[in-house]
Design a protein around this motif. Structure first.
Motif, PDB file in Angstrom:
ATOM      1  N   LEU A  32      33.331  -2.436 151.013  1.00 24.02           N
ATOM      2  CA  LEU A  32      32.679  -3.751 151.004  1.00 24.02           C
ATOM      3  C   LEU A  32      33.715  -4.840 150.730  1.00 24.02           C
ATOM      4  CD1 LEU A  32      29.591  -2.631 148.904  1.00 24.02           C
ATOM      5  CD2 LEU A  32      29.596  -3.131 151.351  1.00 24.02           C
ATOM      6  N   LYS A  80      37.237   5.349 144.790  1.00 24.71           N
ATOM      7  CA  LYS A  80      37.222   5.023 143.357  1.00 24.71           C
ATOM      8  C   LYS A  80      37.724   6.232 142.588  1.00 24.71           C
ATOM      9  CE  LYS A  80      34.068   3.527 139.687  1.00 24.71           C
ATOM     10  NZ  LYS A  80      32.951   2.656 139.352  1.00 24.71           N
ATOM     11  N   GLY A 132      38.700  -1.294 137.158  1.00 25.73           N
ATOM     12  CA  GLY A 132      37.766  -1.586 136.079  1.00 25.73           C
ATOM     13  C   GLY A 132      38.183  -0.802 134.869  1.00 25.73           C
ATOM     14  N   GLU A 133      37.314  -0.778 133.879  1.00 27.57           N
ATOM     15  CA  GLU A 133      37.609  -0.065 132.650  1.00 27.57           C
ATOM     16  C   GLU A 133      37.744   1.440 132.889  1.00 27.57           C
ATOM     17  OE1 GLU A 133      35.305   0.122 128.597  1.00 27.57           O
ATOM     18  OE2 GLU A 133      34.679  -1.613 129.793  1.00 27.57           O
ATOM     19  N   PHE A 134      37.074   1.919 133.940  1.00 24.60           N
ATOM     20  CA  PHE A 134      36.978   3.357 134.150  1.00 24.60           C
ATOM     21  C   PHE A 134      37.839   3.883 135.290  1.00 24.60           C
ATOM     22  CE2 PHE A 134      33.190   4.308 131.580  1.00 24.60           C
ATOM     23  CZ  PHE A 134      32.746   3.019 131.314  1.00 24.60           C
ATOM     24  N   SER A 135      38.291   3.007 136.155  1.00 21.78           N
ATOM     25  CA  SER A 135      38.834   3.497 137.414  1.00 21.78           C
ATOM     26  C   SER A 135      39.744   2.490 138.091  1.00 21.78           C
ATOM     27  CB  SER A 135      37.670   3.773 138.373  1.00 21.78           C
ATOM     28  OG  SER A 135      37.036   2.544 138.690  1.00 21.78           O
ATOM     29  N   GLU A 179      31.286   3.274 150.703  1.00 24.38           N
ATOM     30  CA  GLU A 179      31.484   2.407 151.857  1.00 24.38           C
ATOM     31  C   GLU A 179      32.312   1.214 151.407  1.00 24.38           C
ATOM     32  OE1 GLU A 179      28.172  -0.032 153.423  1.00 24.38           O
ATOM     33  OE2 GLU A 179      27.066   0.666 151.657  1.00 24.38           O
TER      34      GLU A 179
HETATM   35  P1  ATP Z   1      33.620  -1.557 135.333  1.00 22.60           P
HETATM   36  O1  ATP Z   1      34.472  -1.734 134.119  1.00 22.60           O
HETATM   37  O2  ATP Z   1      33.239  -2.888 135.957  1.00 22.60           O
HETATM   38  O3  ATP Z   1      32.445  -0.632 135.163  1.00 22.60           O
HETATM   39  P2  ATP Z   1      34.661   0.443 137.137  1.00 22.60           P
HETATM   40  O4  ATP Z   1      35.925   1.156 136.713  1.00 22.60           O
HETATM   41  O5  ATP Z   1      33.381   1.189 137.050  1.00 22.60           O
HETATM   42  O6  ATP Z   1      34.600  -0.929 136.400  1.00 22.60           O
HETATM   43  P3  ATP Z   1      33.996  -0.802 139.646  1.00 22.60           P
HETATM   44  O7  ATP Z   1      33.435  -2.003 138.979  1.00 22.60           O
HETATM   45  O8  ATP Z   1      33.075   0.123 140.340  1.00 22.60           O
HETATM   46  O9  ATP Z   1      34.932  -0.004 138.625  1.00 22.60           O
HETATM   47  O10 ATP Z   1      35.121  -1.245 140.702  1.00 22.60           O
HETATM   48  C1  ATP Z   1      36.271  -1.997 140.321  1.00 22.60           C
HETATM   49  C2  ATP Z   1      36.553  -3.058 141.375  1.00 22.60           C
HETATM   50  O11 ATP Z   1      36.884  -2.420 142.613  1.00 22.60           O
HETATM   51  C3  ATP Z   1      35.377  -3.956 141.707  1.00 22.60           C
HETATM   52  O12 ATP Z   1      35.325  -5.057 140.845  1.00 22.60           O
HETATM   53  C4  ATP Z   1      35.694  -4.365 143.134  1.00 22.60           C
HETATM   54  O13 ATP Z   1      36.658  -5.405 143.150  1.00 22.60           O
HETATM   55  C5  ATP Z   1      36.352  -3.141 143.715  1.00 22.60           C
HETATM   56  N1  ATP Z   1      35.365  -2.301 144.431  1.00 22.60           N
HETATM   57  C6  ATP Z   1      34.498  -1.427 143.898  1.00 22.60           C
HETATM   58  N2  ATP Z   1      33.732  -0.829 144.830  1.00 22.60           N
HETATM   59  C7  ATP Z   1      34.117  -1.351 146.009  1.00 22.60           C
HETATM   60  C8  ATP Z   1      33.702  -1.147 147.384  1.00 22.60           C
HETATM   61  N3  ATP Z   1      32.733  -0.290 147.684  1.00 22.60           N
HETATM   62  N4  ATP Z   1      34.336  -1.858 148.338  1.00 22.60           N
HETATM   63  C9  ATP Z   1      35.308  -2.745 148.010  1.00 22.60           C
HETATM   64  N5  ATP Z   1      35.745  -2.977 146.768  1.00 22.60           N
HETATM   65  C10 ATP Z   1      35.171  -2.299 145.761  1.00 22.60           C
END
Ligand code: ATP
Ligand code: MG
Ligand code: MG
Length: 429
Positions: A107, A50, A30-33, A105
């Motif tokens: 998913l 993450k 995602g944008e953050f991670s 966890e």
């Molecule tokens: P955003 O820009 O959406 O806020 P982010 O950096 O906060 O992004 P997340 O949206 O939490 O990141 O996670 C990025 C991707 O990783 C998700 O779209 C999903 O595909 C995968 N992901 C996140 N959490 C899980 C999980 N618990 N189990 C499996 N896949 C996951």
């Protein structure tokens, strides 16, 4: 983004937190991670790791997310509320800096994948009901017990739940609830998996059952075409992504929610609460059942995206009460004193029920019942919207699709589907 302050580069086999977690493969970003499937040597199971970007603003955001996820986990010791569980968190130092890491966890795919996989035709209403039960249970917990507003509910932020515990690689072994994509949709390396296998099995069995029944009733038609109906698969899912969540009594952002799921009071800046999540929930449910987003506003000549959005809402749901239209900090930008839009004058009024019948080919009775469930959630007056708790009691959630019929068999009364696919629709779009 793989530079100082940015993502941490991971290679398969890298270990984290003093050797406890071993990276297996990338799950998403995602944008953050970036998010990795990792093996947890302590629990001998798989987790989602993450790894946040390292710059201070990302670290700050991760601390906020960890605080919220910790409250969620503390309040639900039995992990039964359909909200993602934080297992652990730690710091990891690499060449790009210090990264906060969350262990969640593991998913499966998101509901967006599920809708894509179903080729944007909408899921059967009985599957939609199961998904609603999970999301509403999660929301009721967040709202009523924790006082949290999610603020970013959408299909991407609800992930399918793996019910199978395995010590094998859950993706390779086909245990992960990751769906095989139809042609043209990137596969992400997932192999055929358990849902897919079940789907095929189910479709074969259902086809056999229907052809038997038709034969025994002396009817015509023969073997029903086996297709990928989700019939009979217990879909369960969890709400994820708490990066934007806030406590109702400690809000920071005025503009919340992803555009298509944004509530009118957020657009008008009249203040928001838990009921803003209920609006997004209704948008999700509509999308699951029809395969299309409820509102896809676009700016045009002489009007903005916000105005287009408000116009679409009124075309589908009726005129906004003047008190609401004129009650927000941005109201004067969009509405005149009579509560009419200043720059979009001629609205084409319709109704949700009519849209479901005319465009999405719902049976009238299904459209009527479904609209009765959704419309109160789309009340322009946020206070009038039912709470997640109230929604859980709604008869629509607790009734089987009327397109199922009961037949007497040797083993008693059995519920049989009349059609195989999109039971609420008359022959698809
Ligand atoms: P955003 O820009 O959406 O806020 P982010 O950096 O906060 O992004 P997340 O949206 O939490 O990141 O996670 C990025 C991707 O990783 C998700 O779209 C999903 O595909 C995968 N992901 C996140 N959490 C899980 C999980 N618990 N189990 C499996 N896949 C996951
Ligand atoms: Mg996300
Ligand atoms: Mg996020």
């Amino acid at each position: 983004s793989y530079r100082k302050g940015g993502y941490h580069a991971v290679r398969i086999g890298d270990s984290f937190s003093g050797g406890r977690y071993i990276a297996q493969r990338k799950l998403g970003w995602g944008e953050f991670s970036t998010v990795w499937l990792a093996y947890d040597t302590r629990s001998s199971g798989f987790v989602a790791l993450k790894i946040q970007k390292s710059a201070p603003q990302f670290a700050q955001a991760a601390l906020h997310e960890i605080e919220i996820l910790s409250a969620i986990a503390d309040g639900d010791p039995s992990n039964s509320k359909y909200v993602v569980r934080l297992i652990d968190h730690f710091k990891h130092t690499g060449p790009n800096g210090q990264h906060l890491c969350m262990v969640l966890e593991f998913l499966g795919d998101s509901l967006l994948h599920l809708v894509k996989y179903n080729r944007y035709k909408g899921l059967e209403l009985n599957r939609v009901r199961e998904i609603c039960q999970c999301i509403l249970t999660g929301l009721d917990y967040l709202h009523r017990e924790l006082g949290l507003i999610h603020t970013d509910l959408k299909l991407e932020n609800v992930l399918l739940l793996s019910t199978i515990n395995t010590t094998k690689d859950p993706i390779r072994s086909g245990m992960a609830p990751i769906l095989e994509r139809p042609e043209g949709i990137p596969n992400g390396g997932a192999t055929m998996n358990i849902i897919e296998k079940k789907l095929k099995q189910r479709a074969r069995r259902a086809a056999a059952r229907i052809s038997n029944r038709r034969a025994s009733m002396g009817g015509v038609g023969g073997v029903a075409k086996a297709n990928r109906s989700l019939d009979g698969i217990d879909i369960r899912c969890k709400v994820v992504d708490f990066g934007n969540a806030c406590w109702a009594d400690k809000q920071f952002a005025q503009e919340i929610q992803t555009r298509q799921y944004r509530a009118p009071e957020v657009i008008l800046q009249s203040g928001y609460s838990f009921s803003a999540d209920m609006w997004s929930f209704a948008c999700i449910v509509f999308e699951l059942a029809t395969g299309e987003m409820m509102f896809t506003p676009k700016g045009g000549q002489g009007f903005s995206e916000d105005e287009d959005h408000l116009a679409m809402m009124m075309e589908l749901l009726g005129k906004m009460p003047r008190k609401i239209a004129n009650g927000g900090a941005r109201s004067k930008d969009y509405f005149d004193k009579y509560g009419d839009l200043k720059r979009i004058r001629r609205l084409k009024h319709g109704s949700l029920e009519k849209l479901l019948i005319d465009k999405f080919r719902f049976y009238e009775i299904d459209a009527h019942e479904f609209a009765k469930f959704l419309c109160p959630l789309l009340d322009f007056e946020p206070e009038n919207r039912p709470t997640a708790h109230q929604c859980l009691q709604h008869p629509w959630l607790n009734v089987k699709s009327l397109n199922q019929t009961e037949v007497k068999s040797e083993s008693g009364v059995e519920t049989v589907n009349v059609g195989m696919r999109n039971l609420h629709m008359k022959g698809g779009k």
